[in-house]
Scaffold this active site. Structure first.
Site, PDB file in Angstrom:
ATOM      1  N   HIS A 121       0.904  -1.208  -0.117  1.00 53.99           N
ATOM      2  CA  HIS A 121      -0.021  -0.001  -0.003  1.00 53.99           C
ATOM      3  C   HIS A 121       0.731   1.308  -0.130  1.00 53.99           C
ATOM      4  CE1 HIS A 121      -3.337   2.412   1.054  1.00 53.99           C
ATOM      5  NE2 HIS A 121      -2.569   3.119   2.070  1.00 53.99           N
TER       6      HIS A 121
ATOM      7  N   TYR B 273       4.351   0.625  -3.117  1.00 54.44           N
ATOM      8  CA  TYR B 273       4.270   0.518  -4.434  1.00 54.44           C
ATOM      9  C   TYR B 273       5.400  -0.581  -4.929  1.00 54.44           C
ATOM     10  CZ  TYR B 273       0.802   4.348  -4.555  1.00 54.44           C
ATOM     11  OH  TYR B 273      -0.297   4.965  -4.382  1.00 54.44           O
TER      12      TYR B 273
ATOM     13  N   HIS C 162     -10.540   3.182  -1.478  1.00 58.25           N
ATOM     14  CA  HIS C 162     -10.752   2.557  -0.039  1.00 58.25           C
ATOM     15  C   HIS C 162     -11.546   1.442  -0.208  1.00 58.25           C
ATOM     16  CE1 HIS C 162     -10.446   4.336   4.206  1.00 58.25           C
ATOM     17  NE2 HIS C 162      -9.307   3.943   3.810  1.00 58.25           N
TER      18      HIS C 162
ATOM     19  N   HIS D  73     -10.992  -2.280   0.489  1.00 63.07           N
ATOM     20  CA  HIS D  73     -11.502  -3.341   1.481  1.00 63.07           C
ATOM     21  C   HIS D  73     -11.948  -2.750   2.611  1.00 63.07           C
ATOM     22  CE1 HIS D  73     -10.741  -7.159   3.171  1.00 63.07           C
ATOM     23  NE2 HIS D  73     -10.334  -6.605   4.266  1.00 63.07           N
TER      24      HIS D  73
ATOM     25  N   ASP E 153      -5.233  14.906   1.110  1.00 65.08           N
ATOM     26  CA  ASP E 153      -4.119  14.838   0.323  1.00 65.08           C
ATOM     27  C   ASP E 153      -4.231  16.199  -0.465  1.00 65.08           C
ATOM     28  OD1 ASP E 153      -2.190  12.690   0.255  1.00 65.08           O
ATOM     29  OD2 ASP E 153      -3.753  11.487  -0.754  1.00 65.08           O
TER      30      ASP E 153
ATOM     31  N   SER F  37      -5.474   6.867  12.622  1.00 66.77           N
ATOM     32  CA  SER F  37      -6.280   7.564  13.155  1.00 66.77           C
ATOM     33  C   SER F  37      -6.578   8.693  12.003  1.00 66.77           C
ATOM     34  CB  SER F  37      -6.211   8.248  14.458  1.00 66.77           C
ATOM     35  OG  SER F  37      -6.202   7.354  15.678  1.00 66.77           O
TER      36      SER F  37
ATOM     37  N   ASN G   1      -3.386   6.349  -7.829  1.00 70.91           N
ATOM     38  CA  ASN G   1      -3.169   5.191  -6.843  1.00 70.91           C
ATOM     39  C   ASN G   1      -3.321   4.082  -7.336  1.00 70.91           C
ATOM     40  OD1 ASN G   1      -5.433   4.168  -4.594  1.00 70.91           O
ATOM     41  ND2 ASN G   1      -3.737   4.658  -3.764  1.00 70.91           N
TER      42      ASN G   1
ATOM     43  N   SER H  67      -4.357  -0.192  -6.231  1.00 65.58           N
ATOM     44  CA  SER H  67      -4.941  -0.921  -5.373  1.00 65.58           C
ATOM     45  C   SER H  67      -4.933  -2.282  -5.703  1.00 65.58           C
ATOM     46  CB  SER H  67      -6.506  -0.680  -5.095  1.00 65.58           C
ATOM     47  OG  SER H  67      -7.116  -1.559  -4.293  1.00 65.58           O
TER      48      SER H  67
HETATM   49  N1  LIG Z   1      -1.395   4.574 -10.637  1.00 62.40           N
HETATM   50  C1  LIG Z   1      -0.630   5.910 -10.099  1.00 62.40           C
HETATM   51  N2  LIG Z   1      -0.574   6.497 -11.137  1.00 62.40           N
HETATM   52  C2  LIG Z   1       0.456   7.667 -10.985  1.00 62.40           C
HETATM   53  N3  LIG Z   1       0.969   8.185  -9.944  1.00 62.40           N
HETATM   54  C3  LIG Z   1       0.756   7.339  -8.869  1.00 62.40           C
HETATM   55  C4  LIG Z   1      -0.211   6.000  -9.116  1.00 62.40           C
HETATM   56  N4  LIG Z   1      -0.171   5.339  -7.991  1.00 62.40           N
HETATM   57  C5  LIG Z   1       0.569   6.298  -6.985  1.00 62.40           C
HETATM   58  N5  LIG Z   1       0.902   7.298  -7.715  1.00 62.40           N
HETATM   59  C6  LIG Z   1       1.737   8.496  -7.133  1.00 62.40           C
HETATM   60  O1  LIG Z   1       2.877   8.008  -6.275  1.00 62.40           O
HETATM   61  C7  LIG Z   1       2.602   8.911  -5.001  1.00 62.40           C
HETATM   62  C8  LIG Z   1       2.536   8.077  -3.863  1.00 62.40           C
HETATM   63  O2  LIG Z   1       1.116   7.581  -3.700  1.00 62.40           O
HETATM   64  P1  LIG Z   1       0.411   7.701  -2.414  1.00 62.40           P
HETATM   65  O3  LIG Z   1       1.490   6.792  -1.466  1.00 62.40           O
HETATM   66  O4  LIG Z   1      -1.022   6.999  -2.485  1.00 62.40           O
HETATM   67  O5  LIG Z   1       0.194   8.989  -1.632  1.00 62.40           O
HETATM   68  P2  LIG Z   1      -0.523   9.344  -0.496  1.00 62.40           P
HETATM   69  O6  LIG Z   1       0.232   8.313   0.626  1.00 62.40           O
HETATM   70  O7  LIG Z   1       0.089  10.858   0.041  1.00 62.40           O
HETATM   71  O8  LIG Z   1      -1.869   9.217  -0.669  1.00 62.40           O
HETATM   72  C9  LIG Z   1       1.715   9.983  -5.329  1.00 62.40           C
HETATM   73  O9  LIG Z   1       2.239  11.067  -5.826  1.00 62.40           O
HETATM   74  C10 LIG Z   1       0.634   9.269  -6.509  1.00 62.40           C
HETATM   75  O10 LIG Z   1      -0.050  10.222  -7.014  1.00 62.40           O
HETATM   76 MG   LIG Z   2      -0.446  12.100   1.125  1.00 62.83          MG
END
Ligand SMILES: Nc1ncnc2c1ncn2[C@@H]1O[C@H](COP(=O)(O)OP(=O)(O)O)[C@@H](O)[C@H]1O
Ligand SMILES: [Mg+2]
Lengths: 756, 230, 81, 81
Positions: free
Chosen positions: A55, A58, A104, A106, A126, A323, A550, A552
């Site tokens: 999560h 990546y 979101h 699950h 965010d 939290s 993001n 998932s």
């Molecule tokens: N599918 C995706 N395409 C483009 N950028 C992504 C993708 N998944 C994640 N990112 C980018 O990777 C970074 C880290 O994502 P994330 O950890 O979800 O951020 P946060 O925890 O702040 O919500 C963010 O800048 C997000 O936009």
């Molecule tokens: Mg963030």
């Protein structure tokens, strides 16, 4: 209670640690030991385990997502790119927009109301953390079969949760998706999108710079929610009679979040903040390690200063707690008092928990004992990266060969059968009126909503003086992606792009939420790689960069994964929202045109799904040049005032598009089906790159020259009238009629009957 | 000198900006009032806007009713100052006992947002004098707890005294007794309304511009009552 | 005829934003010394006939599945009369 | 330390849509013979120190003005421990 600290980790380095129960692989654990030159303390282990989780790190997707960075098109509107909390796009006149979609999934299956509510809360934070004021939300949703006994629970809870949180925050809901497919039965998808606006000078980034600056945690108190696996660590191994297993469900407090928005914007605008970060997944671990590694590189935290809701929490749990409604800010020492005053004004608790330093280390103390001493980058950015095996599933050939030919899937061949199909399709849960859902959301708050449901895009006025605004759409036909993930992702992008252009806005940037099954399944990984590549290639072609998104994974039950579902959001800009094109045909006598070409393309269509429960063949072909040309006609047509209405053609084909326009307008029309096409194909094919447009007589010439100038095929198919009937003539030698009342009552009855 | 109309912001108020925009479009000067200040800054009238003050926790309006700003407001309202409570504002006015009755959970249990047809049934209150009797208007409605209830005697009295200022037409969206969408106090200066006229003041963003009438009405009544010069 | 009362409360470790808001208001209204407020739901069921042991089991089952969400809430069932 | 429980219920003559919805669901889930369901609220206050008669009066006053709306609701106050 004895705390595992750095000194004891150095002293007794060979104790057994529950890294596997925390989801770390043996080689990942070895890597941590190598980084630290000793075993991790229990707190360090907790931090690495959450930050190196799929999560947060990546780790399975990173190698593929890199394409979004390497295939960036030339487009000078991107102010902040991938890697920050959300990307930022220049929309002109000194305005910038940030938008992002997040899943979101699950949590929303386990506790639908709170899962969905906290999904909205997370994405909104965010957006605030970029310095923007959130101005709208959208909610692409996918559920299991509409008639499955559990679907009612999930739908009601999720819709109420999104409304309950978003309405209370005062953010208009300007669109989303509502799709039912058995593939989502145990894995509903809740994707939440938020858009925020700001002036260029207000952009803020998540970094802790300035040695001596204070790190302030503010917002809700920290409780034991959302800790999940870490409780294994805290309660079972290190302290056998410790607290019971913590709840993994988070409860949202939208009222607190509303105060957090106002408070955060006030401290930002008052110039009191050097760096800012929201707390989401991995809580304080994530916020401190990210802030530190993006800044000067050192930070010290006094963890015992964190305000708690539950005094029994262990330091490991505090580090991991998810939290909701918390934020972290980096503030110069002489501005701390002013910062705390603003918090007090908004009734928000705040406490200085740390300090930026030049040590290059992230250190954490707990009542005088050092429990963490790590290089922050190693936690935040140097997580494992996997090249997971990929393999095109063996069943793909058979699935693609199973095309919905007339021999295989019976098609209507008489006018009577077409009318019967028409009424069945109007009542399909995926096509039926979404009012039962959207009426539970406030679309008016803030007074800048120019377009919302059921329009093709949501549109928000950004500047009340000049009328400058933005349009956003999200789309994905996951059945297309199941038939061909590369083209399916491109089709999703094309649809979203088109929906923005339909309104007259020029598409500028892309966000995405990639919902897939398990990355440990080579077939799923292949689908993922194909979808990412498809999207990146399309974005390069169309000149629209991916600014964030993001991923998932693990949306599957046993061995069965959901359809690959790359939800694509496109953001566009319009110079003056007064020029927008809506979908309502208003004036009798105006001509109706179909732009684009209709082919016999029914694989993955709503018709094949609803009438035959069939999924096979190859998805519609897509020529991005054609898509781009169509968009130019739509944008130009809006600017020149040529078009009086326009509507996208997608799920349910042209028949559905005409019905939706008639229902929106409460006004009928007569459509003459062109002689050179099969009436059934004309009505329900889902060929890409098509739109229905309406023009007054005095603009028909202008439309013709626009279309020929861009090489777009335009076919006049009928005209709007004063009747209350939609008439299709030339249907196997006869006319098919349906009254607006009959269409409306059929369409509007579906969701209340299922879920009301 | 133009009329000065205050708009109160409570923690959790959402439609305060919209109310300010509506007041401004109607031609008055909008003045932001803060819940924690026990002053009305000398305004001529006040709007309590929609939203979720204190998250609508406990009961809608129940916590906001005790805010410091409410003390001078309640007093001024009793002395005849025009006050309009929209949605959450209506709930606060009922909780403050400036208006009778209460607002309860919608009978269908869902939050509802729709373009609502209304009939104006009072043209003498401070906030409805610019409408025609029985005029039909369309403005957005959005609430989760908008069902107006009161005992039969109170309902009869409200109707008998012409204090029901608007009724729902076609659809009763929340189970309100006798289709009541808004009421006023005996003097007609305090009005509570569940639907949102401030979201119907611009053709671009509202279903109509019918909502402006409430705000122009109060300007007219302020002039008529000699509170401000025309 | 019997009355059965089902009380449903958020588990102690779950955030109770409503309770928190009420607590804040109590302080502002001058009621001091309230260290915690939790807000729960109460269902009062009127039952035709007697509440046998079987019936009570049925009610407990319903309390667990419909009236509360065991992921975040606890409940108690009490027969009143 | 003492626990004071305040129960707030809609007055009998006020329609209770939530209670009605629960009653409908009970029937669908096979729990028969429930002739009425009313849904109320319960506030559990944790009080520092003893609940004297004066304190209790204060709490009753708060229950009447803040925790309930006398136009539509009744309440009871009970000291638990
Ligand atoms: N599918 C995706 N395409 C483009 N950028 C992504 C993708 N998944 C994640 N990112 C980018 O990777 C970074 C880290 O994502 P994330 O950890 O979800 O951020 P946060 O925890 O702040 O919500 C963010 O800048 C997000 O936009
Ligand atoms: Mg963030």
């Amino acid at each position: 209670m004895s705390i595992d600290n750095v000194a004891s980790a150095k002293a007794n380095s060979n104790i057994e640690q529950p890294f596997a129960a925390l989801g770390l692989k043996p080689d990942e654990y070895e890597r941590i030991k190598e980084i630290l030159g000793r075993r991790p303390t229990s707190s360090e282990l907790a931090m690495y385990s959450v930050m190196w989780s799929e999560h947060c790190s990546y780790k399975s997707s990173k190698v593929h997502l890199r394409q979004f960075g390497s295939k960036v098109p030339a487009n000078d509107s991107m102010l902040v790119g991938i890697g920050e909390n959300a990307g930022v796009v220049d929309i002109g006149d000194g305005w910038a927009v940030t938008f992002k979609v997040e899943s979101h999934n699950h949590p929303s299956y386990v506790e639908p109301y709170q899962g969905a509510a906290t999904g909205v809360g997370g994405i909104v934070r965010d957006i605030i953390s970029m310095g923007a004021r959130p101005v709208a939300v959208m909610d692409p949703l996918r559920f299991g079969a509409p008639d499955h006994p559990d679907t009612r629970r999930v739908v009601n809870g999720i819709v109420a949760g999104i409304g309950g949180y978003g309405n209370c925050l005062g953010l208009p809901n300007i669109g989303g998706e509502l799709i039912f497919d058995p593939s989502y039965q145990g894995n509903p998808l809740v994707n939440a999108l938020c858009v925020g606006t700001m002036k260029h000078e207000d952009i803020h980034l998540a970094k802790a710079s300035g040695v001596g600056n204070a790190v302030i945690l503010y917002g809700a108190r920290t409780g034991g929610d959302g800790i999940g696996g870490v409780s294994v660590l805290a309660s079972e191994t290190f302290d056998a009679d410790g607290p019971a297993k913590r709840p993994s469900v988070q409860v949202g407090d939208p009222f607190m979040e509303k105060l957090l928005i106002e408070c955060t914007l006030e401290v930002l605008h008052a110039g009191l903040v050097e760096g800012i970060q929201d707390l989401g997944g991995a809580g304080i671990s994530c916020a401190t390690s990210e802030l530190a590694s993006n800044g000067e590189g050192g930070m010290h935290v006094w963890l015992d200063r964190v305000l708690l809701r539950d005094s029994t929490l262990s330091p490991e749990e505090i580090l991991m707690s998810e939290s909701q409604e918390r934020m972290c800010a980096v503030v110069e020492p002489n501005k701390v008092d002013a910062f705390l005053d603003v918090c007090r004004k908004w009734d928000i608790e705040a406490v200085v928990i740390g300090e930026v330093n030049s040590s290059g280390r992230l250190t954490v103390d707990w009542h005088g004992e050092q429990i963490v001493d790590v290089p922050p980058r190693s936690v935040a950015h140097d997580g494992p990266v996997y090249e997971r095996p990929l393999a095109r599933p063996t069943w793909m050939d058979a699935r693609q060969a199973d095309a919905p030919t007339p021999e295989r899937l019976a098609r209507p061949t008489t006018a009577a059968q077409v009318r019967e199909t028409l009424l069945l399709m109007v009542a399909a849960p995926n096509l039926a009126s979404k009012t039962w859902v959207t009426s539970q959301y406030d679309r008016y708050v803030r007074g800048n909503t120019v377009l919302a449901q059921p329009e093709d895009s949501g549109m928000i006025r950004v500047d009340e003086v000049t009328g400058r605004g933005i349009a956003v759409s999200t789309d994905c036909n996951a059945r297309f992606a199941a038939l061909d993930p590369y083209r399916g992702a491109q089709l999703a992008f094309a649809e979203s792009y088109r929906n923005v252009a339909i309104t007259g806005a020029r598409p500028l940037a892309v966000t995405n939420c990639l919902n897939f099954g398990s990355p440990e399944d080579a077939g799923v990984m292949w689908q993922f790689e194909q979808a990412v590549t498809g999207l990146a290639d399309a974005c390069l072609d169309m000149g629209t960069p991916v600014t964030g998104g993001n991923v998932s994974f693990y949306n599957q039950t046993g061995d069965v994964a959901i359809h690959p579902t790359p939800v694509i959001g496109v953001l566009g800009v319009i110079g003056d929202v007064a020029n927008r094109t809506g979908m309502e045909w208003k004036t009798a006598g105006e001509s109706i045109y179909v732009l684009g070409v209709t082919r016999d393309e029914l694989a993955g269509s709503e018709w094949a799904h609803e009438i035959h429960g069939h999924l096979g063949g190859l998805p519609p072909v897509l020529d991005l040049n054609v898509e781009k040309a169509l968009a130019e006609v739509l944008i130009q047509g809006s600017q020149d005032g040529v078009l009086s209405a326009a509507h996208d053609v997608a799920d349910g084909g042209l028949a559905q598009a005409f019905i939706e326009m008639a229902l929106r307008a409460d006004r009928g029309a007569t459509i003459s089906i062109p002689a050179n096409i099969d009436p059934f194909v004309f009505m329900w094919s889902e060929s890409a790159s098509r739109a229905v447009v309406v023009v007054p007589e005095h603009h028909e010439q202008a439309l013709a020259s626009l279309c020929s100038g861009h090489g777009v095929v335009a076919t006049r198919v009928g005209s709007v009238d004063d009747s209350s009937e939609l008439i299709f003539s030339g249907v196997y030698g006869e006319s098919v009629k349906a009254t607006i009342d009959e269409l409306r009552s059929t369409s509007e009855a579906v969701l209340p009957a299922l879920f009301g | 000198m133009s009329s000065r109309i205050g708009v109160v912001t409570f923690p959790g108020s959402l439609d305060d900006r919209d109310a300010i925009r509506a007041v401004t479009l109607a031609g008055a000067e909008a003045v932001s009032l803060w819940h924690a200040d026990a002053t009305l800054q000398g305004v001529d009238a006040v709007v309590l806007p929609g939203g979720f003050s204190y998250g609508d926790y406990l009961r809608c309006g129940a916590i906001a009713r005790f805010a410091p700003v409410m003390e001078p407001l309640i007093k001024a309202a009793r002395d005849g100052m025009p006050v309009l409570g929209i949605c959450n504002g209506f709930q606060i006015l009922c909780e403050s006992h400036l208006l009778p009755g209460a607002l309860t959970r919608n009978d269908h249990l869902h939050f509802i947002c729709r373009d609502q047809r209304l009939q104006i049934t009072n043209t003498t209150s401070a906030w409805t004098s610019n409408f025609d009797m029985n005029q039909e208007i369309v403005v957005p409605l959005k609430n989760g707890e908008g069902g107006f209830v009161a005992d039969e005697r109170t309902l009869d009295q409200l109707e008998g005294e012409g204090r029901v200022i608007a009724r729902y037409l076609e659809v009763n969206p929340n189970g309100s007794r006798r289709d009541i969408a808004g009421i006023c106090n005996e003097a007609g200066n305090v009005v509570g309304l569940m639907p949102h006229p401030e979201h119907a003041v611009e053709a671009l963003t509202g279903p109509t511009v019918d909502g402006l009438g409430f705000f122009t009405s109060v300007l007219k009544s302020l002039v008529d009552n000699g509170k401000v010069l025309a | 005829m019997a009355i059965v009362v089902v009380d449903v409360a958020l588990k102690p470790e779950i955030l109770d934003p409503q309770g928190r808001a009420v607590q804040g208001a109590l302080g502002r209204l001058g009621l001091h010394g309230v260290t915690d407020v939790r807000q729960g739901k109460q269902f009062v069921l009127t039952i035709d006939g007697e509440v046998t042991a079987d019936k009570l089991d049925e009610i407990k089952k319903i309390a667990e599945t419909l009236l509360s969400n065991p992921v975040i809430e606890d409940f108690t069932v009490e027969v009143k009369a």
